[in-house]
Scaffold this motif. Structure first.
Motif, PDB file in Angstrom:
ATOM      1  N   ALA A 149      -2.414  -3.163   9.475  1.00  0.00           N
ATOM      2  CA  ALA A 149      -3.153  -2.865  10.718  1.00  0.00           C
ATOM      3  C   ALA A 149      -3.616  -1.414  10.772  1.00  0.00           C
ATOM      4  N   PRO A 150      -4.402  -0.975   9.781  1.00  0.00           N
ATOM      5  CA  PRO A 150      -4.763   0.451   9.723  1.00  0.00           C
ATOM      6  C   PRO A 150      -5.670   0.912  10.860  1.00  0.00           C
ATOM      7  N   ILE A 151      -6.550   0.046  11.347  1.00  0.00           N
ATOM      8  CA  ILE A 151      -7.460   0.460  12.417  1.00  0.00           C
ATOM      9  C   ILE A 151      -6.684   0.655  13.718  1.00  0.00           C
ATOM     10  N   HIS A 152      -5.869  -0.324  14.076  1.00  0.00           N
ATOM     11  CA  HIS A 152      -5.054  -0.215  15.290  1.00  0.00           C
ATOM     12  C   HIS A 152      -4.186   1.040  15.254  1.00  0.00           C
ATOM     13  N   ARG A 153      -3.503   1.235  14.127  1.00  0.00           N
ATOM     14  CA  ARG A 153      -2.533   2.324  14.048  1.00  0.00           C
ATOM     15  C   ARG A 153      -3.196   3.702  14.098  1.00  0.00           C
ATOM     16  N   ALA A 154      -4.376   3.827  13.514  1.00  0.00           N
ATOM     17  CA  ALA A 154      -5.069   5.118  13.542  1.00  0.00           C
ATOM     18  C   ALA A 154      -5.398   5.525  14.975  1.00  0.00           C
ATOM     19  N   ILE A 155      -5.871   4.576  15.778  1.00  0.00           N
ATOM     20  CA  ILE A 155      -6.182   4.882  17.176  1.00  0.00           C
ATOM     21  C   ILE A 155      -4.908   5.154  17.960  1.00  0.00           C
ATOM     22  N   MET A 156      -3.903   4.307  17.799  1.00  0.00           N
ATOM     23  CA  MET A 156      -2.662   4.457  18.557  1.00  0.00           C
ATOM     24  C   MET A 156      -1.961   5.773  18.250  1.00  0.00           C
ATOM     25  N   ALA A 157      -2.123   6.265  17.015  1.00  0.00           N
ATOM     26  CA  ALA A 157      -1.482   7.528  16.622  1.00  0.00           C
ATOM     27  C   ALA A 157      -2.278   8.752  17.054  1.00  0.00           C
ATOM     28  N   GLY A 158      -3.494   8.551  17.539  1.00  0.00           N
ATOM     29  CA  GLY A 158      -4.323   9.676  17.951  1.00  0.00           C
ATOM     30  C   GLY A 158      -5.009  10.389  16.812  1.00  0.00           C
ATOM     31  N   ASP A 159      -5.227   9.705  15.688  1.00  0.00           N
ATOM     32  CA  ASP A 159      -5.919  10.322  14.553  1.00  0.00           C
ATOM     33  C   ASP A 159      -7.329  10.767  14.953  1.00  0.00           C
ATOM     34  N   ALA A 160      -7.760  11.880  14.394  1.00  0.00           N
ATOM     35  CA  ALA A 160      -9.099  12.389  14.682  1.00  0.00           C
ATOM     36  C   ALA A 160     -10.166  11.662  13.884  1.00  0.00           C
ATOM     37  N   GLU A 161      -9.781  11.088  12.747  1.00  0.00           N
ATOM     38  CA  GLU A 161     -10.743  10.392  11.909  1.00  0.00           C
ATOM     39  C   GLU A 161     -10.073   9.264  11.149  1.00  0.00           C
ATOM     40  N   THR A 162     -10.891   8.382  10.640  1.00  0.00           N
ATOM     41  CA  THR A 162     -10.437   7.327   9.755  1.00  0.00           C
ATOM     42  C   THR A 162     -11.554   7.097   8.750  1.00  0.00           C
ATOM     43  N   GLY A 163     -11.540   5.963   8.067  1.00  0.00           N
ATOM     44  CA  GLY A 163     -12.611   5.729   7.105  1.00  0.00           C
ATOM     45  C   GLY A 163     -12.338   4.512   6.261  1.00  0.00           C
ATOM     46  N   VAL A 164     -12.984   4.478   5.100  1.00  0.00           N
ATOM     47  CA  VAL A 164     -12.878   3.356   4.170  1.00  0.00           C
ATOM     48  C   VAL A 164     -12.634   3.913   2.775  1.00  0.00           C
ATOM     49  N   CYS A 165     -11.748   3.251   2.034  1.00  0.00           N
ATOM     50  CA  CYS A 165     -11.527   3.582   0.625  1.00  0.00           C
ATOM     51  C   CYS A 165     -11.814   2.369  -0.243  1.00  0.00           C
ATOM     52  N   ILE A 166     -12.448   2.598  -1.385  1.00  0.00           N
ATOM     53  CA  ILE A 166     -12.568   1.593  -2.437  1.00  0.00           C
ATOM     54  C   ILE A 166     -11.485   1.900  -3.451  1.00  0.00           C
ATOM     55  N   MET A 167     -10.552   0.977  -3.598  1.00  0.00           N
ATOM     56  CA  MET A 167      -9.338   1.222  -4.364  1.00  0.00           C
ATOM     57  C   MET A 167      -9.203   0.213  -5.501  1.00  0.00           C
ATOM     58  N   GLN A 168      -8.760   0.685  -6.649  1.00  0.00           N
ATOM     59  CA  GLN A 168      -8.387  -0.213  -7.738  1.00  0.00           C
ATOM     60  C   GLN A 168      -7.022  -0.816  -7.409  1.00  0.00           C
ATOM     61  N   MET A 169      -6.953  -2.142  -7.387  1.00  0.00           N
ATOM     62  CA  MET A 169      -5.715  -2.781  -6.959  1.00  0.00           C
ATOM     63  C   MET A 169      -4.668  -2.790  -8.068  1.00  0.00           C
ATOM     64  N   GLU A 170      -3.409  -2.602  -7.645  1.00  0.00           N
ATOM     65  CA  GLU A 170      -2.261  -2.755  -8.510  1.00  0.00           C
ATOM     66  C   GLU A 170      -1.188  -3.489  -7.725  1.00  0.00           C
ATOM     67  N   ALA A 171      -0.012  -3.662  -8.307  1.00  0.00           N
ATOM     68  CA  ALA A 171       1.001  -4.518  -7.694  1.00  0.00           C
ATOM     69  C   ALA A 171       1.531  -3.975  -6.368  1.00  0.00           C
ATOM     70  N   GLY A 172       1.566  -2.645  -6.179  1.00  0.00           N
ATOM     71  CA  GLY A 172       2.092  -2.068  -4.947  1.00  0.00           C
ATOM     72  C   GLY A 172       1.185  -2.307  -3.754  1.00  0.00           C
ATOM     73  N   LEU A 173       1.715  -2.100  -2.547  1.00  0.00           N
ATOM     74  CA  LEU A 173       0.956  -2.291  -1.318  1.00  0.00           C
ATOM     75  C   LEU A 173       0.001  -1.124  -1.094  1.00  0.00           C
ATOM     76  N   ASP A 174      -1.259  -1.329  -1.416  1.00  0.00           N
ATOM     77  CA  ASP A 174      -2.316  -0.324  -1.201  1.00  0.00           C
ATOM     78  C   ASP A 174      -1.983   1.002  -1.884  1.00  0.00           C
ATOM     79  N   THR A 175      -1.416   0.915  -3.082  1.00  0.00           N
ATOM     80  CA  THR A 175      -0.986   2.119  -3.790  1.00  0.00           C
ATOM     81  C   THR A 175      -1.935   2.536  -4.915  1.00  0.00           C
ATOM     82  N   GLY A 176      -2.960   1.748  -5.189  1.00  0.00           N
ATOM     83  CA  GLY A 176      -3.810   1.986  -6.339  1.00  0.00           C
ATOM     84  C   GLY A 176      -4.686   3.221  -6.206  1.00  0.00           C
TER      85      GLY A 176
END
Length: 305
Positions: free
Chosen positions: A118-145
């Motif tokens: 839930a990255p969009i929800h959490r960024a707003i709830m935490a009061g982040d000043a910015e967010t965005g999008v990443c293009i990531m090479q996938m590996e076995a870990g959770l969004d660790t690539g």
């Protein structure tokens, strides 16, 4: 390129459309199976499923990718790359390894911040000043690539999850088309170990408003959970979703209605400061602006929520 697309909700649809418009060959579209919906609880295809069929693309919706048959069927597609965005199933290593150039994930945060569901929800709830999008090479870990490309956007004071959802979906669609066009020249950037946070799935227990919290915090909760699942409180014994709110000056007991007049939106005292409720929704009713809500459902000043 010959691509397998893997996505399920509305967030993923613009990405699918962008890949088609860019002229890529979609070998197959993978999505979640149809789920019971509506009054009759009949199985209904999800947004990606419906759009892929409308585009004439082959659709697959396995319950799991862990079986030998599912993995063999995926490998037989002989894709150059898989594009994954909000698919909903974990990809086993055999699936990650099958495309000749790997699997690329579109993630709606500035990694390594807000890995997870839930990255969009959490960024707003935490009061982040910015967010965005990443293009990531996938590996076995959770969004660790490693990250191939990223783009940021500010989070406005009035932005809700719905607003950022649409903005980031469109951004991800543009960015993945550019990434595929430049794939040979992109250098994967390993994620730093510092700054890692996890965006846990939203628990419905988080949605009930605690009026003893500061107004700014409650306002971020309201915006972060709008439109789903929706922050809520009880007003006059009825459960009411709060879909829009803004901090204002005011003092009173936590949960006290400071202004419930039909001429404006309700103002509620918080643990520190106050909150104007700009958009509300009663159970079984349409969402309304604050003034319209009060005209049909008066809440006297001094009422405690």
């Amino acid at each position: 390129m010959r691509i397998v697309f893997m996505g399920s909700p509305e967030f993923s649809v613009p990405v699918l459309e962008a890949l088609v418009d860019a002229g890529h060959e979609l070998a197959a579209v993978y999505c979640q199976p149809p789920r019971p919906a509506g009054r009759g609880k009949h199985p209904r295809p999800g947004p990606v499923h419906a759009r892929a069929e409308a585009l004439g693309l082959p659709v697959r919706h396995p319950e799991t990718l862990r079986s030998d048959a599912a993995q063999a069927g995926f490998a037989a597609l002989e894709a150059e790359v898989a594009v994954v965005v909000a698919y909903g199933l974990i990809l086993p290593q055999a699936v990650l390894d099958a495309p000749a150039r790997g699997c690329l994930n579109i993630h709606a945060s500035l990694l390594p911040r807000w890995r997870g569901a839930a990255p969009i929800h959490r960024a707003i709830m935490a009061g982040d000043a910015e967010t965005g999008v990443c293009i990531m090479q996938m590996e076995a870990g959770l969004d660790t690539g490693p990250v191939l490309m990223r783009q940021s956007t500010p989070i406005g004071a009035d932005d809700t999850t719905a607003d950022l959802h649409d903005r980031l979906s469109a951004m991800g669609a543009r960015l993945i088309v550019e990434a595929l066009a430049r794939l040979d020249g992109l250098v994967p950037e390993p994620q730093p170990e510092e700054g890692v946070t996890y965006a846990a799935k939203i628990d419905k227990g988080e949605a009930r408003v605690d009026w003893t919290r500061p107004a700014g915090e409650i306002g971020r909760l309201v915006r972060g959970l709008s439109p789903f699942p929706g922050a809520w409180c009880e007003i006059g014994g009825q459960r009411v979703k709060l879909l829009g709110a803004e901090p204002v000056s005011g003092e009173g007991l936590p949960g006290e209605v400071l202004d419930g007049g039909a001429g404006g939106a309700p103002v509620i005292a918080c643990g520190h400061g106050a909150l104007r409720l700009t958009r509300l929704q009663r159970a079984g009713k349409s969402a309304q602006d604050g003034a319209s809500f009060l005209r049909g459902f008066p809440v006297p000043r001094g009422t405690r929520l």
